[in-house]
Scaffold this motif. Structure first.
Motif, PDB file in Angstrom:
ATOM      1  N   ASP A  24       0.832  -1.090   0.131  1.00 54.24           N
ATOM      2  CA  ASP A  24      -0.137   0.003  -0.090  1.00 54.24           C
ATOM      3  C   ASP A  24       0.915   1.395   0.084  1.00 54.24           C
ATOM      4  N   ALA A  25       0.985   1.820  -1.180  1.00 54.43           N
ATOM      5  CA  ALA A  25       1.884   3.021  -1.355  1.00 54.43           C
ATOM      6  C   ALA A  25       1.464   4.237  -0.199  1.00 54.43           C
ATOM      7  N   ALA A  26       0.125   4.129   0.008  1.00 54.75           N
ATOM      8  CA  ALA A  26      -0.476   5.573   0.551  1.00 54.75           C
ATOM      9  C   ALA A  26       0.126   5.170   1.993  1.00 54.75           C
ATOM     10  N   LEU A  27      -0.182   3.949   2.906  1.00 55.97           N
ATOM     11  CA  LEU A  27       0.437   3.702   3.887  1.00 55.97           C
ATOM     12  C   LEU A  27       1.890   3.914   4.184  1.00 55.97           C
ATOM     13  N   ARG A  28       2.499   3.514   3.337  1.00 54.55           N
ATOM     14  CA  ARG A  28       4.265   3.706   3.027  1.00 54.55           C
ATOM     15  C   ARG A  28       4.400   5.177   3.346  1.00 54.55           C
ATOM     16  N   ALA A  29       3.699   5.899   2.409  1.00 51.43           N
ATOM     17  CA  ALA A  29       3.861   7.497   2.545  1.00 51.43           C
ATOM     18  C   ALA A  29       3.512   8.021   3.847  1.00 51.43           C
ATOM     19  N   VAL A  30       2.465   7.816   4.226  1.00 57.14           N
ATOM     20  CA  VAL A  30       2.044   8.227   5.693  1.00 57.14           C
ATOM     21  C   VAL A  30       2.951   7.817   6.777  1.00 57.14           C
ATOM     22  N   ALA A  53      -4.179  13.650  12.024  1.00 58.52           N
ATOM     23  CA  ALA A  53      -4.147  14.442  10.575  1.00 58.52           C
ATOM     24  C   ALA A  53      -3.903  13.727   9.539  1.00 58.52           C
ATOM     25  N   LEU A  54      -2.511  13.106   9.628  1.00 61.08           N
ATOM     26  CA  LEU A  54      -1.856  12.399   8.582  1.00 61.08           C
ATOM     27  C   LEU A  54      -3.053  11.118   7.871  1.00 61.08           C
ATOM     28  N   PHE A  55      -3.698  10.579   9.080  1.00 62.41           N
ATOM     29  CA  PHE A  55      -4.441   9.491   8.724  1.00 62.41           C
ATOM     30  C   PHE A  55      -6.082   9.948   8.455  1.00 62.41           C
ATOM     31  N   ALA A  56      -6.281  11.194   8.509  1.00 60.06           N
ATOM     32  CA  ALA A  56      -7.591  11.694   8.735  1.00 60.06           C
ATOM     33  C   ALA A  56      -8.684  11.318   7.631  1.00 60.06           C
ATOM     34  N   ASP A  57      -7.940  11.267   6.092  1.00 62.06           N
ATOM     35  CA  ASP A  57      -8.759  11.029   5.219  1.00 62.06           C
ATOM     36  C   ASP A  57      -9.126   9.667   4.938  1.00 62.06           C
ATOM     37  N   HIS A  60     -14.300   7.896   8.495  1.00 56.10           N
ATOM     38  CA  HIS A  60     -13.357   7.138   7.795  1.00 56.10           C
ATOM     39  C   HIS A  60     -12.755   6.182   8.507  1.00 56.10           C
ATOM     40  N   ARG A  61     -13.242   6.049   9.978  1.00 57.82           N
ATOM     41  CA  ARG A  61     -12.519   4.750  10.675  1.00 57.82           C
ATOM     42  C   ARG A  61     -11.054   4.867  10.950  1.00 57.82           C
ATOM     43  N   VAL A  62     -10.729   6.329  11.225  1.00 57.01           N
ATOM     44  CA  VAL A  62      -9.479   6.551  11.522  1.00 57.01           C
ATOM     45  C   VAL A  62      -8.873   5.764  12.958  1.00 57.01           C
ATOM     46  N   ILE A  63      -9.867   5.934  13.951  1.00 59.38           N
ATOM     47  CA  ILE A  63      -9.344   5.295  15.290  1.00 59.38           C
ATOM     48  C   ILE A  63      -9.766   3.881  15.232  1.00 59.38           C
ATOM     49  N   ALA A  64      -8.911   3.051  15.746  1.00 55.43           N
ATOM     50  CA  ALA A  64      -9.323   1.809  15.616  1.00 55.43           C
ATOM     51  C   ALA A  64     -10.339   1.213  16.783  1.00 55.43           C
ATOM     52  N   PRO A  65     -11.112   0.341  16.303  1.00 51.86           N
ATOM     53  CA  PRO A  65     -12.250  -0.050  17.219  1.00 51.86           C
ATOM     54  C   PRO A  65     -11.299  -0.812  18.431  1.00 51.86           C
ATOM     55  N   GLY A  66     -11.800  -0.562  19.624  1.00 54.57           N
ATOM     56  CA  GLY A  66     -11.349  -1.213  20.978  1.00 54.57           C
ATOM     57  C   GLY A  66     -12.177  -2.329  21.372  1.00 54.57           C
ATOM     58  N   ARG A  67     -11.805  -2.633  22.717  1.00 55.77           N
ATOM     59  CA  ARG A  67     -12.623  -3.781  23.298  1.00 55.77           C
ATOM     60  C   ARG A  67     -13.745  -3.675  23.328  1.00 55.77           C
ATOM     61  N   TYR A  68     -14.494  -2.355  23.155  1.00 57.90           N
ATOM     62  CA  TYR A  68     -15.786  -1.901  23.661  1.00 57.90           C
ATOM     63  C   TYR A  68     -16.618  -1.535  22.374  1.00 57.90           C
ATOM     64  N   ALA A  69     -15.899  -1.510  21.327  1.00 59.25           N
ATOM     65  CA  ALA A  69     -16.827  -1.153  19.904  1.00 59.25           C
ATOM     66  C   ALA A  69     -17.501  -2.098  19.144  1.00 59.25           C
TER      67      ALA A  69
END
Length: 503
Positions: A16-22, A79-83, A494-503
């Motif tokens: 994933d080029a986008a992930l590598r760039a971020v 902010a880097l992951f926000a989109d 955009h599901r930027v924050i990972a779901p935790g143990r309660y999501a």
């Protein structure tokens, strides 16, 4: 210059080029030396940069660990992951001492991990008003040491002194005075779009307002407790008045008297004879505190002025002796150097008075090793249900633990924390050597605990990373769960924050 491994992949396994760039951008934000990427074993299998965990839960696949050192760096990283273009999600932890529930591990695969231990500033403190603004990397030992000799104290836990104040409170950990979530007065949160907001009470230099977390309108502090709606970068934590005097009455009773003895202790709590959290240890848990073999151990804290402590100590000991339920009653172990449990009693009383003991002597006695070696060398699981504070309910919980022992061979420790006159936090622990049959049996026992206690109506208030599906299974109202997901959709589309143990 940061060279990213070719193995960095997107959520579906392709490069994933986008992930590598971020991740390259993230290295520029925090410094290349503060980004760790997964390694590989000689056979090509990925090696997690998070290391082992004490519970032997499956290591999740992560794309890397980023270690910011300021709230502004966290804001820039989010902010880097926000989109949402990378498909990766951010999982944050404070100091990683979430032992027994997952340690540093995300709940799911495919996260970029934010290690917030570098955010370790005590930004502001007001002893007179009773608050401190602390970042996630601030440990209870550090804050308690700063408060030593003042009129205020921290509501400490009996875990390691080097665990996070903020992280534990956000997961509803229990201190020796009450649940720590009640100490959260305000939060500074980076939202999934990179915006920083402050909710609840926050100090204003030009306008010293009373410390009150709810404000006007909806109370937003609790929105970020056990939540995947943002990354908390600081909290205003309440500091408690330090009592002038304090005593812990120590009691023992036989297992056959669980129902009657706990009902008697509940009466004392309901009538205001105890302060803080009364702690009741079963035979397995009592050993670390010098409890006699085959006996339950009870710690009842009384505090206040010297005169009131002397009076209440006399009342509690008289009530205990008059009941005929307790095989031993002592209020002098911490004062008598000749007492068998003098050293332990002193440390217990200091903990109730806000001293978490930076040496971790009690913690190491319970766990068998220092906190820094626990994930690498230990074996430990937690199960944390809430049980009604009645003799019958606590006797039933004890019977369920015995059923699990018969079925799996695992003898669970249990500490009953009285959170008032109506509910008990039942801390169930399973310790085991790493690897082999004992570890497998402990995990089987954990599964049975979830099933048996839930059937009884004794619902856990914290989950581990292998039982996240229980958040839906135990929800009293499906509409409420659906509403929580609608909030997630609105705040984090955009599901930027990972779901935790309660999501």
């Amino acid at each position: 210059m940061t060279v990213l491994p070719e193995s960095v992949t997107g959520p579906h396994g392709s490069t994933d080029a986008a992930l590598r760039a971020v991740l390259a951008d993230a290295a520029r934000v925090v410094g290349a030396d503060r980004v760790t990427h997964p390694g590989e074993e000689p056979d090509g299998a990925p090696v997690t940069p998070l290391g082992p965990n004490v519970s032997l839960y499956r290591s999740r696949t992560v794309h890397g660990v980023v270690r910011p050192q300021s709230a502004d760096e966290v804001r820039r990283l989010v902010a880097l992951f926000a989109d949402g273009s990378t498909g990766a999600r951010l999982h944050a932890f404070s100091t990683g001492g979430n032992w027994g529930l997952g340690s540093r591990e995300p709940a799911a695969d495919g996260a970029v991990v934010l290690d917030l231990s570098g955010l370790d500033q005590i930004r502001d403190i007001d002893v007179a008003q009773g608050w401190a603004v602390v970042e996630p990397g601030v440990t209870q030992a550090r804050l308690a040491t700063l408060l030593a000799g003042t009129e205020r104290m921290l509501n400490v836990t009996v875990s390691s002194a080097h665990t996070s104040v903020v992280g534990n409170a956000l997961d509803r950990g229990v201190g020796l005075r009450h649940q720590r979530v009640d100490d959260l007065m305000g939060l500074e949160v980076v939202l999934p779009d990179g915006e920083t907001v402050r909710v609840g009470w926050w100090p204003e230099a030009a306008r010293p307002t009373p410390v009150y977390p709810h404000g006007l309108g909806p109370s937003l502090v609790q929105l970020f407790v056990q939540s995947d709606l943002g990354v908390v970068t600081a909290a205003t934590v309440r500091l408690l008045p330090r009592p002038e005097a304090l005593r812990v009455v120590r009691l023992n009773f036989a297992p056959r008297d669980v129902e009657a003895a706990t009902a008697e202790i509940r009466r004392w709590v309901a009538q205001g004879l105890a302060r803080g959290v009364v702690k009741i240890y079963n035979e397995a848990a009592a050993a670390a505190y010098g409890g006699p073999a085959g006996q339950y151990l009870v710690h009842v804290c009384v505090d206040g002025t010297r005169e009131s402590v002397a009076a209440l100590t006399g009342v509690v000991t008289a009530e205990a002796e008059r009941s005929g339920l307790f095989s031993a009653v002592s209020a002098t172990d911490a004062e008598d150097p000749e007492a068998d449990n003098h050293d332990v009693a002193v440390r217990v009383e200091r903990a109730y008075a806000g001293d978490p003991d930076p040496s971790d002597a009690l913690f190491e006695a319970k766990m068998g090793r220092p906190a820094v070696r626990l994930d690498e060398e230990g074996g430990f699981l937690f199960f944390l249900p809430l049980v009604p504070f009645t003799g019958a309910a606590l006797a039933r919980a004890d019977a369920l633990l015995e059923q699990v022992r018969v079925e799996t061979g695992v003898r669970c420790g249990a500490t009953l924390n009285a959170l008032g006159a109506d509910v008990v936090d039942c801390v169930v622990t399973m310790k085991f050597p790493r690897g082999g049959e004992e570890a497998d049996n402990a995990h089987l026992a954990l599964d049975r605990l979830y099933e048996l206690f839930a059937t009884e109506g004794f619902i856990p208030y914290r989950l581990d990373i292998e039982h996240t599906d229980w958040a839906d299974r135990l929800a009293p109202d499906t509409g409420a769960r659906a509403f929580a997901r609608r909030l997630k959709d609105a705040v984090d589309p955009h599901r930027v924050i990972a779901p935790g143990r309660y999501a």
